[in-house]
Design an enzyme around this catalytic site. Structure first.
Site, short mmCIF file in Angstrom:
data_model
loop_
_atom_site.label_atom_id
_atom_site.label_comp_id
_atom_site.label_asym_id
_atom_site.label_seq_id
_atom_site.Cartn_x
_atom_site.Cartn_y
_atom_site.Cartn_z
N TYR A 13 -1.61 45.02 13.92
CA TYR A 13 -3.01 44.65 13.65
C TYR A 13 -3.19 44.24 12.19
O TYR A 13 -2.37 44.56 11.33
CB TYR A 13 -3.97 45.80 14.00
CG TYR A 13 -3.84 47.02 13.12
CD1 TYR A 13 -4.66 47.17 12.02
CD2 TYR A 13 -2.89 48.01 13.38
CE1 TYR A 13 -4.55 48.29 11.20
CE2 TYR A 13 -2.77 49.11 12.57
CZ TYR A 13 -3.60 49.25 11.48
OH TYR A 13 -3.49 50.34 10.66
N SER A 65 0.13 51.28 7.11
CA SER A 65 -0.75 50.14 6.87
C SER A 65 -0.34 49.56 5.52
O SER A 65 -0.38 50.25 4.50
CB SER A 65 -2.21 50.58 6.86
OG SER A 65 -3.03 49.45 6.59
N HIS A 90 -11.89 38.20 -10.32
CA HIS A 90 -12.54 39.37 -9.73
C HIS A 90 -13.78 38.95 -8.96
O HIS A 90 -13.97 39.31 -7.79
CB HIS A 90 -12.91 40.36 -10.84
CG HIS A 90 -13.64 41.57 -10.34
ND1 HIS A 90 -15.01 41.62 -10.31
CD2 HIS A 90 -13.19 42.73 -9.84
CE1 HIS A 90 -15.38 42.78 -9.80
NE2 HIS A 90 -14.29 43.48 -9.51
N ARG A 97 0.83 -1.21 0.00
CA ARG A 97 0.00 0.00 0.00
C ARG A 97 0.86 1.25 0.00
O ARG A 97 1.87 1.31 0.69
CB ARG A 97 -0.88 0.06 1.26
CG ARG A 97 -1.92 -1.02 1.36
CD ARG A 97 -2.58 -0.96 2.73
NE ARG A 97 -3.16 -2.24 3.08
CZ ARG A 97 -4.43 -2.57 2.86
NH1 ARG A 97 -5.24 -1.69 2.32
NH2 ARG A 97 -4.88 -3.75 3.19
N GLY A 137 -7.15 7.64 -1.91
CA GLY A 137 -7.49 7.05 -3.21
C GLY A 137 -6.65 7.54 -4.37
O GLY A 137 -6.92 7.19 -5.51
N ARG A 191 -5.18 6.55 12.26
CA ARG A 191 -4.62 7.90 12.10
C ARG A 191 -5.53 8.88 12.83
O ARG A 191 -6.69 8.53 13.15
CB ARG A 191 -4.52 8.29 10.63
CG ARG A 191 -5.86 8.32 10.00
CD ARG A 191 -5.82 8.66 8.53
NE ARG A 191 -7.18 8.47 8.03
CZ ARG A 191 -7.53 8.56 6.79
NH1 ARG A 191 -6.65 8.82 5.87
NH2 ARG A 191 -8.77 8.39 6.41
N MET A 230 -3.26 7.19 -4.85
CA MET A 230 -2.16 6.32 -5.28
C MET A 230 -2.60 4.86 -5.18
O MET A 230 -3.75 4.58 -4.90
CB MET A 230 -0.93 6.61 -4.45
CG MET A 230 -0.39 8.00 -4.72
SD MET A 230 1.05 8.38 -3.74
CE MET A 230 0.42 8.40 -2.10
N CYS A 257 -3.90 46.12 5.47
CA CYS A 257 -5.31 46.22 5.10
C CYS A 257 -5.59 45.65 3.72
O CYS A 257 -6.69 45.79 3.20
CB CYS A 257 -5.80 47.66 5.21
SG CYS A 257 -4.94 48.77 4.10
C1 PEP Z 1 -4.10 47.50 -1.09
O1 PEP Z 1 -3.53 47.91 -2.09
O2 PEP Z 1 -3.78 46.48 -0.47
C2 PEP Z 1 -5.27 48.22 -0.59
C3 PEP Z 1 -5.86 47.86 0.54
O3 PEP Z 1 -5.76 49.20 -1.40
P1 PEP Z 1 -6.75 48.91 -2.63
O4 PEP Z 1 -7.04 47.44 -2.61
O5 PEP Z 1 -7.94 49.74 -2.36
O6 PEP Z 1 -5.92 49.36 -3.75
#
Ligand code: PEP
Ligand code: MG
Length: 894
Positions: free
Chosen positions: A863, A775, A451, A91, A100, A335, A102, A843
């Site tokens: 953060y 940020s 997108h 095995r 499943g 396991r 291999m 962000c």
């Molecule tokens: C980024 O570029 O990560 C951002 C938060 O700005 P935007 O996505 O609005 O360009």
């Protein structure tokens, strides 16, 4: 020569890398003294050697032979012995389970000479011949590449010749004859006889398992599960035991707790007088494991006590496979078992209550991805029809509604209370209003980072993308799939967890976990799952160092984010405030002729901006709200070039004055950029269009002063996008500070910058001189770091790059730690060196993605900020990152 072969008594559960998960756990059970058939494991290292050179490492089979002799001694039988043969199972089993994917070959060692011996010793000649014909087919297919259908055709012909409906009714004579026919099939396809030397069979089987690491389906599975391709598989060789030797034999699978719900108690299935493949093949229906107590109380008692022991030993839910051969129990596999997200949370909390693990460890046993799954509503599938198509499950959830083919109509229908599913070949930023209005989004093109997928996930909207079977005819307002035509207005249901598209409406159940996390229902004492989620998320909050804020730009989103536990807004994008009916005001700004007109246009925008900020400050009262000044190129607020050109041309053809359209067209032509991502946007816009940023700062200041005057505690912060060099920020800052100083009753308003241009990251020390916070805009930092624009590449060459393994995962989904991540580390270090109290967050989309959050924790950020729906996931993952860093144990979610 390296040691390639390890007896089961030599290994242990911590050696999964070398012995594969299955081999390591078989060794562990052997060491625990459990009844495991004797055997050995050929290491992954040997497989890697084979994969690199195409040949089995020198000396490997000598080692195999030495270990085989030990197995023979312990089992008291000789491999392939004509009188009473030891047979072997071979095995596969890599470090990570690849169910499943291999190969497995059973009954190795059976030959013309040994079938009669097996028949005599087992007392079941029919079973012996059945095993032999299965071996020839399995070996032929796996080792020699004979098409499975070649054997299946013969089997079907024999069934119809014998006048029976299923294989179990074939007699010993039928099977003997079938063996001859199978041997002929084998010879016809390979030009060779089926090997009659047991050792030859074994060597070839081992080699075939090595090679099965690279079958197409195994490669695809690894790609999907992000399992590295260079690990290789181990091969487990074990003495065969038989569950098909009569009513006192059988086989089963079992779990130490319910893997679906986490409920305590042994769960499993048992099939008497059968072998493992019969269970898998679903030919006969197994009975619940409790039935075994009635059939064989002694084995049942032994099995349940072994399972309790395994759970204590592994300190987690275990699953097992076992066989009973004539009243003797054999353990074939164990396991730490896979489980549903609900079971993961419930079991982790149970184990804490049982004193088995601490809360810290419980936190490592669950993942943000599991929490995410628990937050989305689900279809009730009891009466689900066959799906129309299956696409890529891009954003989980269950949505039903009327099909609509454009964003405008989606928004119109939704405004009348209609539930709609927006169907497009693919989406673009213009579709945003429709995406917001829709229950779900369905596209026929694009992958997990398209997108549609990214935006839908960000909004917590259900999305199935890349459902390529759909032929979307947006002009004809219908799509067709496999002969079915679905027209605008027809109802469909899409499941963002499975990618399925159903005709009609399926009933949905709301997620109690999301309701709890939003504060709609209490957790305590109501339900084991909610209680578990509550305890683990609260523990994460206690231990995490990273703050968790939200990306939100309306009062409603801000309120939701706060209910989900956001500690502020880390990114309030202001461009959405310039859409809708306010577009006209933006057009006025763009077309303004001279300072006076421009000032008037800006003055007209100010009140609505201020009103937006007031709502957000109210929703986030007492918590920081980081407002980002306008970022996108202005022409994004104007009608598209093609549309304007057509409108103007039409007017001119009719001999009419195109009026305002003519002026707009001229402006759009003037501002048209080959690559707007690299052009006049962000801080550049603020410096080039006089008064624009000043108006926004004024709106922020007035809104904050207004809230403060009403006794609230607004905490605005101003963030400048796309800064590349300190003087840019210094210029915006000087103007902003002056406006702030003119406004009475304001709290201090920190001014900081996004770090989203590589140059900014590399000159962070200088920029920190004028920034109170950073940020990281990792969306742009990724685009600019890699030199490609997301909208262009995701549909174009990402699928190919992912296919070629150049990316394991899209860098827009999970932070590219070695490239873009390095920029983050440099900027953090140099920024803090220049300004020790610099606050640093992120962000971009990555702020809500589990692996990225662990990276940001390690990089020392303060953060993360993510979309409201991802806030609970981020809280949990930030807690897990803190515990993982402390204990340097990483939990393995695979
Ligand atoms: C980024 O570029 O990560 C951002 C938060 O700005 P935007 O996505 O609005 O360009
Ligand atoms: Mg950006």
């Amino acid at each position: 020569m390296p040691k390639y072969v390890f007896d089961f008594i030599e290994g242990g559960k911590d050696l999964a890398e070398l012995l594969g998960g299955k081999g390591a756990n078989l060794a562990e059970m052997t060491r625990l003294g459990l009844p495991v058939p004797p055997g050995f494991t050929v290491s992954t290292e040997a497989c890697r050697g084979y994969l690199a050179t195409g040949t089995v490492p020198a000396g490997l089979f000598d080692q195999v032979n030495r270990h085989l002799r030990l197995v023979e001694d312990r089992f008291g039988k000789v491999f392939g012995d004509p009188r009473d043969p030891l047979l072997l199972s071979v095995r596969s089993g890599g470090k990570y389970s690849m169910p499943g994917m291999m190969e497995t070959i059973l009954d190795i060692g059976l030959t013309d000479a040994s079938v009669p011996g097996l028949a005599a010793c087992s007392g079941d000649p029919r079973a012996a011949w059945d095993s032999y014909r299965r071996l020839i087919a399995m070996f032929g297919r796996t080792v020699r590449g004979v098409p499975a259908e070649a054997f299946e055709r013969e089997l079907a012909a024999h069934r119809s010749h014998a006048g029976v409906a299923n294989d179990a009714e074939l007699t010993e004579a039928d099977l003997r004859h079938l063996v001859d026919v199978y041997k002929k099939v084998f010879h016809d396809h390979t030009g060779r006889d089926f090997p009659q030397a047991p050792h030859e069979q074994l060597y070839q089987a081992i080699e075939a398992v090595f090679a099965s690491w690279n079958t197409e389906r195994a490669v695809l599975y690894r790609r999907q599960e992000h399992i590295p391709h260079d690990l290789g598989t181990a091969v487990n060789v074990m003495a065969m035991v038989f569950g098909n030797l009569g009513p006192d034999s059988g086989t089963g699978v079992a779990f130490t707790r319910d893997p679906a719900t986490g409920a305590t108690g042994v769960y499993g299935d048992y099939l008497a007088n059968a072998q493992g493949e019969d269970v898998v093949a679903g030919i006969r229906t197994p009975v619940p494991l409790e039935e075994l107590e009635r059939l064989d109380a002694r084995s049942f008692a032994q099995l349940t006590s072994i399972m309790a022991m395994l759970e204590r030993h592994y300190r987690d839910l275990c699953d097992i496979e076992f066989t009973i051969e004539r009243g003797k129990l054999w353990m074939l596999q164990t396991r730490v078992g896979k489980r549903t997200p609900a079971a993961a949370f419930t079991i982790a909390a149970q184990l804490v209550d049982e004193g088995v693990i601490e809360l810290d460890e419980a936190l490592l046993r669950v993942t943000g991805a599991q929490l995410d799954q628990l937050m989305f509503p689900r279809f009730d599938r009891t009466a689900a029809p066959k799906p129309l198509a299956v696409g890529i499950p891009a954003s989980p959830g269950a949505a039903s509604g009327r099909v609509v083919f454009d964003a405008v109509r989606a928004a119109q229908w939704a405004a009348t209370g209609e539930r709609v599913i927006l169907v497009r070949r693919e989406t673009n930023p213009d579709d945003l209003p429709g995406m917001i209005a829709a229950q779900g989004i369905l596209t026929s093109r694009g992958g997990k980072t398209s997108h549609a997928a990214v935006v839908a996930r960000g909004m917590g909207r259900t999305c199935v993308c890349g459902a390529e079977a759909l032929d979307v005819d947006a002009t004809g307002r219908r799509f067709s799939v496999a002969g079915t035509v679905v027209s605008e207005g027809d109802v469909v249901s899409i499941d963002g967890t499975t990618g399925e598209v159903f005709p009609g409406e399926l009933p949905v159940r709301p997620s109690p976990v999301a309701r709890y996390l939003q504060g709609d229902v209490p957790a305590a004492g109501t339900d084991a799952l909610l209680d578990a989620v509550h305890r683990l998320v609260t523990h994460a909050d206690r231990v995490r160092r990273l703050g968790v804020q939200a990306n939100a730009d309306t009062g409603v989103d801000a309120g939701r984010a706060r209910r989900f536990g956001a500690e502020g807004i880390g990114l309030c994008r202001t461009e959405h405030m310039f859409l809708g009916e306010r577009r006209a005001l933006v057009e006025r700004l763009i077309l303004a002729d001279g300072d006076g007109e421009r000032a008037a246009a800006l003055a007209a925008l100010l009140p609505s901006q201020r009103a937006d900020f007031v709502q957000i400050f109210e929703a986030m009262d007492g918590l920081p709200v980081t407002v980002r000044l306008l970022d996108p190129p202005l022409h994004e607020f104007l009608p598209p070039l093609a549309e304007l050109t057509a409108r103007v041309a039409r007017a001119e053809a009719l001999g009419r004055d195109p009026g305002r359209d003519g002026a707009l067209l001229a402006a759009v032509r003037r501002m048209h950029e080959q690559n707007p991502m690299l052009g006049l946007r962000g801080v550049r816009l603020g410096l080039v269009i006089p008064g624009l940023f000043a108006m926004q700062v004024r709106a922020i200041a007035q809104a904050a002063a207004d809230c403060a005057a009403r006794g609230l505690s607004p905490r605005p912060e101003i963030m400048v996008p796309l800064v590349a060099t300190a003087p840019e920020l210094a210029a915006v800052r000087a103007e902003a500070e002056q406006i702030l100083a003119e406004t009475d009753g304001l709290p201090p308003v920190p001014i900081g910058t996004m770090i989203e241009v590589p140059r900014a990251a590399l000159t962070a020390g200088e920029i920190a001189g004028v920034a109170e916070f950073f940020s990281f805009g990792t969306n742009d930092l990724t685009q600019l770091g890699w030199g490609f624009s997301r909208d262009d590449v995701e549909g174009e060459f990402f699928p190919r790059y992912l296919g070629m393994g150049i990316f394991g995962v899209s860098p827009f989904e999970s932070i590219d730690t070695s490239g873009v991540g390095r920029l983050v580390r440099i900027a953090t270090e140099e920024g803090r060196a220049a300004r020790p109290d610099l606050r640093i967050g992120v962000c971009g989309e990555h702020g809500g993605e589990p692996d990225s959050i662990h990276f940001f924790h390690d990089a020392g950020l303060d953060y993360v900020s993510c979309s409201p729906f991802r806030v609970p996931v981020a809280r949990l993952e930030a807690g897990r990152a803190a515990v993982a860093a402390r204990t340097s144990t990483t939990s393995d979610s695979r």
